[in-house]
Design a protein around this motif. Structure first.
Motif, PDB file in Angstrom:
ATOM      1  N   ALA A 141       0.920  -1.285   0.041  1.00 27.09           N
ATOM      2  CA  ALA A 141      -0.095   0.010  -0.032  1.00 27.09           C
ATOM      3  C   ALA A 141       0.875   1.367   0.072  1.00 27.09           C
ATOM      4  CB  ALA A 141      -1.037  -0.161   1.113  1.00 27.09           C
ATOM      5  N   PHE A 142       2.170   0.934   0.316  1.00 30.98           N
ATOM      6  CA  PHE A 142       3.015   2.349   0.384  1.00 30.98           C
ATOM      7  C   PHE A 142       3.742   2.264  -0.892  1.00 30.98           C
ATOM      8  CE2 PHE A 142       2.297   0.919   4.869  1.00 30.98           C
ATOM      9  CZ  PHE A 142       2.469   2.158   5.392  1.00 30.98           C
ATOM     10  N   ASN A 143       3.495   1.587  -1.988  1.00 33.76           N
ATOM     11  CA  ASN A 143       4.446   1.647  -3.043  1.00 33.76           C
ATOM     12  C   ASN A 143       4.398   2.922  -3.808  1.00 33.76           C
ATOM     13  OD1 ASN A 143       5.223  -0.738  -2.817  1.00 33.76           O
ATOM     14  ND2 ASN A 143       4.370  -1.597  -4.531  1.00 33.76           N
ATOM     15  N   ARG A 144       3.181   3.740  -3.699  1.00 35.74           N
ATOM     16  CA  ARG A 144       3.031   4.863  -4.610  1.00 35.74           C
ATOM     17  C   ARG A 144       3.415   6.171  -3.862  1.00 35.74           C
ATOM     18  NH1 ARG A 144       4.217   5.016  -8.722  1.00 35.74           N
ATOM     19  NH2 ARG A 144       2.713   5.926 -10.045  1.00 35.74           N
ATOM     20  N   TRP A 145       4.010   6.215  -2.684  1.00 36.43           N
ATOM     21  CA  TRP A 145       4.482   7.187  -1.944  1.00 36.43           C
ATOM     22  C   TRP A 145       4.980   8.617  -2.650  1.00 36.43           C
ATOM     23  CZ3 TRP A 145       9.035   9.430  -0.512  1.00 36.43           C
ATOM     24  CH2 TRP A 145      10.380   8.518  -1.007  1.00 36.43           C
ATOM     25  N   LYS A 146       5.486   8.307  -3.905  1.00 33.57           N
ATOM     26  CA  LYS A 146       6.435   9.381  -4.314  1.00 33.57           C
ATOM     27  C   LYS A 146       5.363   9.927  -5.277  1.00 33.57           C
ATOM     28  CE  LYS A 146      11.001   6.874  -4.526  1.00 33.57           C
ATOM     29  NZ  LYS A 146      12.092   6.559  -5.305  1.00 33.57           N
ATOM     30  N   LYS A 147       4.178   9.467  -5.657  1.00 36.62           N
ATOM     31  CA  LYS A 147       3.069  10.035  -6.398  1.00 36.62           C
ATOM     32  C   LYS A 147       2.338  11.056  -5.631  1.00 36.62           C
ATOM     33  CE  LYS A 147       0.568   9.854 -10.205  1.00 36.62           C
ATOM     34  NZ  LYS A 147       0.896   9.466 -11.508  1.00 36.62           N
ATOM     35  N   LEU A 148       2.507  11.193  -4.345  1.00 35.96           N
ATOM     36  CA  LEU A 148       1.757  12.175  -3.567  1.00 35.96           C
ATOM     37  C   LEU A 148       2.360  13.587  -3.286  1.00 35.96           C
ATOM     38  CD1 LEU A 148       0.826   9.526  -0.783  1.00 35.96           C
ATOM     39  CD2 LEU A 148      -0.318  10.036  -2.741  1.00 35.96           C
ATOM     40  N   GLU A 149       1.372  14.315  -2.898  1.00 35.27           N
ATOM     41  CA  GLU A 149       1.845  15.888  -2.697  1.00 35.27           C
ATOM     42  C   GLU A 149       2.678  15.697  -1.527  1.00 35.27           C
ATOM     43  OE1 GLU A 149       1.017  17.478   0.382  1.00 35.27           O
ATOM     44  OE2 GLU A 149      -0.095  15.789   0.872  1.00 35.27           O
ATOM     45  N   PRO A 150       3.775  16.865  -1.651  1.00 31.51           N
ATOM     46  CA  PRO A 150       5.094  16.842  -0.576  1.00 31.51           C
ATOM     47  C   PRO A 150       4.501  16.440   0.917  1.00 31.51           C
ATOM     48  CG  PRO A 150       5.113  18.571  -2.070  1.00 31.51           C
ATOM     49  CD  PRO A 150       3.833  18.004  -2.304  1.00 31.51           C
ATOM     50  N   GLY A 151       3.605  16.922   1.661  1.00 31.01           N
ATOM     51  CA  GLY A 151       3.196  16.643   2.893  1.00 31.01           C
ATOM     52  C   GLY A 151       2.838  15.071   3.254  1.00 31.01           C
ATOM     53  N   ARG A 152       1.971  14.552   2.307  1.00 30.64           N
ATOM     54  CA  ARG A 152       1.775  13.090   2.703  1.00 30.64           C
ATOM     55  C   ARG A 152       3.014  12.319   2.158  1.00 30.64           C
ATOM     56  NH1 ARG A 152      -3.154  15.530   1.537  1.00 30.64           N
ATOM     57  NH2 ARG A 152      -4.966  14.793   2.993  1.00 30.64           N
ATOM     58  N   GLN A 153       3.676  12.616   1.017  1.00 29.26           N
ATOM     59  CA  GLN A 153       4.994  12.002   0.886  1.00 29.26           C
ATOM     60  C   GLN A 153       5.836  11.692   1.830  1.00 29.26           C
ATOM     61  OE1 GLN A 153       8.330  13.174  -2.389  1.00 29.26           O
ATOM     62  NE2 GLN A 153       6.438  12.875  -3.489  1.00 29.26           N
ATOM     63  N   ALA A 154       6.187  12.950   2.682  1.00 27.32           N
ATOM     64  CA  ALA A 154       6.878  12.753   3.506  1.00 27.32           C
ATOM     65  C   ALA A 154       6.622  12.128   4.683  1.00 27.32           C
ATOM     66  CB  ALA A 154       6.988  14.290   4.153  1.00 27.32           C
ATOM     67  N   LEU A 155       5.157  12.153   5.149  1.00 26.10           N
ATOM     68  CA  LEU A 155       4.762  11.198   6.152  1.00 26.10           C
ATOM     69  C   LEU A 155       4.786   9.863   5.709  1.00 26.10           C
ATOM     70  CD1 LEU A 155       1.492  13.465   6.875  1.00 26.10           C
ATOM     71  CD2 LEU A 155       3.338  12.884   8.493  1.00 26.10           C
ATOM     72  N   MET A 156       4.433   9.460   4.525  1.00 22.83           N
ATOM     73  CA  MET A 156       4.733   8.002   4.069  1.00 22.83           C
ATOM     74  C   MET A 156       6.034   7.494   4.425  1.00 22.83           C
ATOM     75  SD  MET A 156       2.553   6.010   0.913  1.00 22.83           S
ATOM     76  CE  MET A 156       1.073   6.096   1.551  1.00 22.83           C
ATOM     77  N   LYS A 157       6.920   8.412   3.594  1.00 25.46           N
ATOM     78  CA  LYS A 157       8.424   7.882   3.710  1.00 25.46           C
ATOM     79  C   LYS A 157       8.799   7.761   4.951  1.00 25.46           C
ATOM     80  CE  LYS A 157      12.939   9.455   2.115  1.00 25.46           C
ATOM     81  NZ  LYS A 157      13.841  10.473   1.676  1.00 25.46           N
ATOM     82  N   ALA A 158       8.236   8.547   5.924  1.00 27.72           N
ATOM     83  CA  ALA A 158       8.846   8.165   7.353  1.00 27.72           C
ATOM     84  C   ALA A 158       8.302   6.839   8.027  1.00 27.72           C
ATOM     85  CB  ALA A 158       8.206   9.413   8.300  1.00 27.72           C
ATOM     86  N   GLU A 159       7.286   6.490   7.669  1.00 23.06           N
ATOM     87  CA  GLU A 159       6.585   5.117   8.060  1.00 23.06           C
ATOM     88  C   GLU A 159       7.478   4.028   7.017  1.00 23.06           C
ATOM     89  OE1 GLU A 159       4.586   4.580  10.311  1.00 23.06           O
ATOM     90  OE2 GLU A 159       4.261   6.799  10.604  1.00 23.06           O
ATOM     91  N   LEU A 160       8.061   4.306   5.950  1.00 26.31           N
ATOM     92  CA  LEU A 160       8.799   3.199   5.471  1.00 26.31           C
ATOM     93  C   LEU A 160      10.203   3.305   6.063  1.00 26.31           C
ATOM     94  CD1 LEU A 160       7.876   4.085   1.646  1.00 26.31           C
ATOM     95  CD2 LEU A 160       7.767   1.857   2.826  1.00 26.31           C
ATOM     96  N   GLU A 161      10.650   4.584   6.433  1.00 24.14           N
ATOM     97  CA  GLU A 161      11.899   4.276   7.072  1.00 24.14           C
ATOM     98  C   GLU A 161      11.872   3.601   8.461  1.00 24.14           C
ATOM     99  OE1 GLU A 161      14.099   8.271   4.930  1.00 24.14           O
ATOM    100  OE2 GLU A 161      12.689   8.674   6.955  1.00 24.14           O
TER     101      GLU A 161
END
Length: 873
Positions: free
Chosen positions: A833-853
């Motif tokens: 479900a996290f695969n498309r994080w780079k597609k999102l607007e910057p705010g959500r992109q940062a939040l999703m990346k943080a969870e992946l990290e």
């Protein structure tokens, strides 16, 4: 990350140094442990590099090892990381291996495991090594004999592959059964089942007169839900004989249903193990979609008997050889059993919703991958569904008869062998005489090709020229793509709404209304002659290739195709193109702060569909459905999930309001007095209309939905009413959900629907409801169906999973960690479900990346590690 990747590459394939001619297995089932004795007849492979070491895969507890009758001392072998290496072995020998297993402790549901007191196996792709030490690879094919010994009260039913050849008593309490499979098979096709089960029995006589016993085994309480599965099996067997001339080859065909299962089903030779979801169906507990799913999967696993079992894949990189081909076969079967037009559209919808994003994401791979870390991660939409589209393109290019000749040659050449995708392509080319060398790129290049098409009409010359440009975006590890061989099916529709006979420049006679063009170059122009007036092009008919197509139709041209196109898929696609274009306009307006307005041309087009009372109701329901939020997300460059959700909800609300009378008429006209399977289309349209009406502030639809839910005599209408009320936070929703969960508390599959309803709701407190569901008495994270129902549905919930504060992301990451400790295979599906994080607007992109990290910093299985690492590359 603590886990370091061990990458396997297709280019490194080498033939096994040894082959196994015969396997004699004995399972001694005790209360807490199961002892497995394996007797292997091993021979050196003359076609492989010589080796004095026998290297077997395995992870079970080894208790004894004997070579040619001599028990081996510790110095003659060594145990390494999931391998057993036996030193100084002769050219031919007998190896006896004894292991001990604890099935009840096996939560991965791979190998031998326990479910509700019964024992089951799942060995594809690499589960057999959890049972014993073996050459656990698909190109080692052996004859299996299996003897099972167990307490006859606790385990009265003992099943395995092949034909039963003997049974008896071991002592006063225990009994044994012996099974022999006369066909060579790889270890991934092995199966064993032991427990308290009941069977629905029937018979089938094949086209050559073989009398086959059919048995479907379930928990005793579920036996009355297996009749549809049995009828589906008999239809599949008859269809495969009629369509492809393929006949069943054993004396018995068994299906066993288990509630704890990672996949949909498994095609083990003669003994298919199924997820209960694809066996159990009764009018009051299963929807029309469930019934269709049972028939499809029953057919799929049966069809594997030839496309997967009799001819299997050489290595796991070739997985699409069996899966893509068998998905194509089950699609053709389902098309013949139901509506071909509706089935084709549903397949394309699924491909676009799940496979196209996979092609555009960090885990993009060809249908024959070049490498993998964990093979479980390549049971993907690309390998299966895109693989099926590649097989369909053979039929489109060669015709149905040409495809049949190719398949017949494939079986003549390779029956009983483990082969490659290239072997399949060679059979198709040799049988037809068609050059398919360029077509091979579909196996090696990832990504969804794009076709940009331009039409030009020359009135004076009476010619219509179509210029096609193909391209394919870069994917991980593949920056530059060569042109594909793409079959482009098309027609030209005249002013009278009829197909224009098509003659390409240089041809002497006009062809049919639909032509298939061979698009092979980066740019090609096709000229059609004797065209009296400017036509409207109907492109990619039947979805003849898995591509994205772009053509500059006017809104009027799309409306015209929606009304007149002779190709059902193209009619539907015209409506989808109109809707996609509308969403892009409205998203642009919303981003610029402009007031949203629905164009009347779009409303008029849907009005015309609703008023077409002669149309198939199932097809009408599809024509009236809008692209989903996930599809819209893929259409934009930088996605704001909240904005996408708001725009789509606006469109739905306006359509509900402006077509209120038409939706009410559609509901009333499709009411039925009694449940009949053939009325599935009417139920689909009726429930679609009810869901639209429940978007209004009117009391009538809410009360109607409540009444339908409470009084429905079938699950389709009950669930249809619940879906209509799902997003309305009021007493009607609460009353119906409470009644539903109370009524069906004891039915595991129906409760999966309940959990999905909770997790997909748009009401404000959905995340809290999902968290509470984790402790519901009917929920268990250990059960894959439950995890998929709750967590999978939540991950598709656009407003709540993508909540602006990141709470949805944090919750799902927590569940991935919890799941990974229990069942890595299911956890790896959820984390995607996290695969498309780079597609999102910057705010959500940062939040999703943080969870992946955060996930990356944890101790992860290979399954989850591979997905997380590719996301963060």
């Amino acid at each position: 990350m603590a886990q370091q990747p061990q990458i396997k590459y297709l280019k490194d394939y080498s033939a096994p140094a040894f082959l196994i001619d015969r396997v004699d297995l004995k399972f001694d089932i005790q209360d807490d442990i199961t002892r497995v004795q394996s007797r292997l007849v091993v021979n050196r492979n003359d076609k492989a590099a010589a080796s004095r070491e026998l290297v077997l895969s395995g992870s079970a507890r080894l208790t004894s090892l004997t070579l040619d009758g001599e028990r081996l001392a510790a110095g003659r072998y060594r145990l390494e990381d999931e391998t057993l290496v036996v030193n100084e072995v002769p050219d031919s020998f007998i190896l006896e291996v004894e292991t001990e297993l604890a099935p009840a402790a096996n939560t991965s549901l791979m190998g031998l495991y326990a479910s509700n007191g019964n024992l089951f196996t799942q060995c594809e792709p690499e589960g057999f090594r959890k049972i014993t030490y073996y050459l656990d690879r698909p190109d080692v094919m052996a004859r299996f004999t299996t003897t099972i010994i167990a307490d006859r009260q606790k385990y009265p039913i003992l099943l395995s592959n092949g034909n039963k050849v003997g049974e008896g008593l071991s002592d006063k309490k225990r009994h044994w059964v012996k099974w022999v499979d006369p066909y060579r098979k790889p270890s991934y096709l092995f199966a064993m089942v032991a427990g308290r089960l009941s069977a629905l029995k029937d018979r089938f006589v094949t086209m050559r007169g073989r009398d086959v016993a059919l048995e479907i085994w379930t928990e005793p309480a579920d036996l009355d839900k297996a009749r549809h599965a049995m009828e589906s099996l008999k239809r599949a067997m008859a269809w495969d004989e009629h369509r492809f001339g393929l006949e069943y080859d054993l004396d018995i065909y068994m299906i066993v249903a288990v509630g704890d299962f990672n996949m949909g089903a498994m095609e083990n030779k003669g003994l298919n193990v199924f997820n209960t979801k694809y066996v159990l169906a009764r009018q009051d507990t299963a929807t029309d979609t469930d019934f269709e799913g049972v028939e499809r999967v029953i057919g799929h696993e049966y069809f594997h008997n030839w496309t997967g079992n009799r001819v299997t894949c050489r290595d796991w990189f070739q997985l699409s050889l069996k899966e893509g081909l068998t998905v194509f076969r089950d699609q053709e079967f389902s098309s013949d059993m139901t509506s071909a037009a509706v089935k084709r559209i549903e397949d394309v919808k699924g491909l676009r919703a799940m496979q196209f994003p996979e092609d555009a994401g960090p885990t993009a791979h060809p249908i024959r991958p070049d490498s993998y870390i964990e093979m479980n991660n390549f049971y993907t939409m690309t390998v299966y569904e895109k693989g099926a589209e590649v097989v369909r393109m053979y039929q489109t290019l060669l015709g149905r008869d040409g495809f049949r000749k190719g398949l017949d040659l494939y079986f003549r050449r390779h029956d009983g062998h483990a082969v490659t995708c290239d072997d399949f392509r060679a059979a198709m080319a040799d049988a037809s005489g068609v050059d398919l060398d360029q077509f091979a790129l579909w196996y090696s290049q990832a990504g969804t090709p794009r076709l940009d098409v331009v039409g030009d009409y020359d009135a004076e010359a009476r010619e219509y020229r179509l210029t096609v440009r193909q391209s394919c975006p870069a994917t991980p590890g593949q920056d530059v793509k060569l042109p594909f061989h793409i079959p482009l099916a098309l027609g030209l529709v005249g002013r009278d709404g009829r197909d224009v006979p098509l003659t390409l420049a240089g041809e002497l006679e006009a062809g049919a209304g639909t032509r298939v063009l061979d698009v092979k170059a980066a740019e090609q122009t096709f000229t059609f002659v004797d065209i009296e007036s400017e036509p409207v092009p109907s492109l990619l008919r039947g979805f003849s290739a898995p591509v994205e197509l772009f053509f500059d139709w006017s809104d009027e041209a799309l409306t015209f195709l929606m009304a007149h196109d002779s190709d059902s898929f193209a009619r539907w696609e015209a409506g989808q193109t109109f809707a996609r274009r509308l969403f892009l306009r409205l998203i642009g307006d919303a981003e610029q702060g402009r007031e949203l307005a629905l164009p009347q041309g779009f409303v008029a087009a849907l009005h015309a569909i609703l008023k077409d009372h002669a149309a198939d109701p199932a097809f009408k329901s599809l024509m009236l459905a809008l692209p989903g939020e996930a599809e819209i997300l893929e259409m934009v460059t930088v996605a704001d999930p909240a904005l996408i959700h708001r725009v789509r909800e606006f469109v739905l609300a306006q359509l509900a309001l402006q077509l209120r009378a038409e939706w009410r008429e559609a509901y009333d006209l499709n009411l039925t007095r009694e449940y009949r399977p053939q009325d599935a289309g009417r139920r689909a349209l009726k429930n679609h209309a009810l869901a639209m009406l429940c978007r209004l502030a009117d009391a009538w639809p809410l009360e109607t939905a409540r009444e339908q839910c409470m009084k429905a005599d079938n699950m389709t209408d009950q669930l249809g009413a619940l879906l209509a009320l799902r997003d309305r936070d009021g007493e009607e929703r609460s009353d119906c959900l409470d009644a539903f969960s109370e009524r069906w508390a004891g039915d595991a599959l129906v409760m999966d629907k309940y959990f999905s309803l909770l997790a997909s709701s748009q009401i404000p407190c959905t995340l809290e409801h999902v968290k509470s569901a984790l402790s519901h008495p009917a929920f268990s994270l250990k059960n894959p169906n439950k995890a998929r129902a709750l967590l999978g549905a939540f991950a598709r919930n656009m407003p709540h999973f993508h909540a602006a504060d990141g709470s949805g992301y944090h919750f799902l990451a927590d569940q991935v960690l919890a799941l990974d400790a229990i069942n890595p295979q299911v956890a790896s599906r959820v984390v995607q479900a996290f695969n498309r994080w780079k597609k999102l607007e910057p705010g959500r992109q940062a939040l999703m990346k943080a969870e992946l990290e955060r996930l990356a910093a944890a101790e992860l299985s290979r399954d989850v590690y591979e997905i997380v690492s590719k996301n963060l590359e």
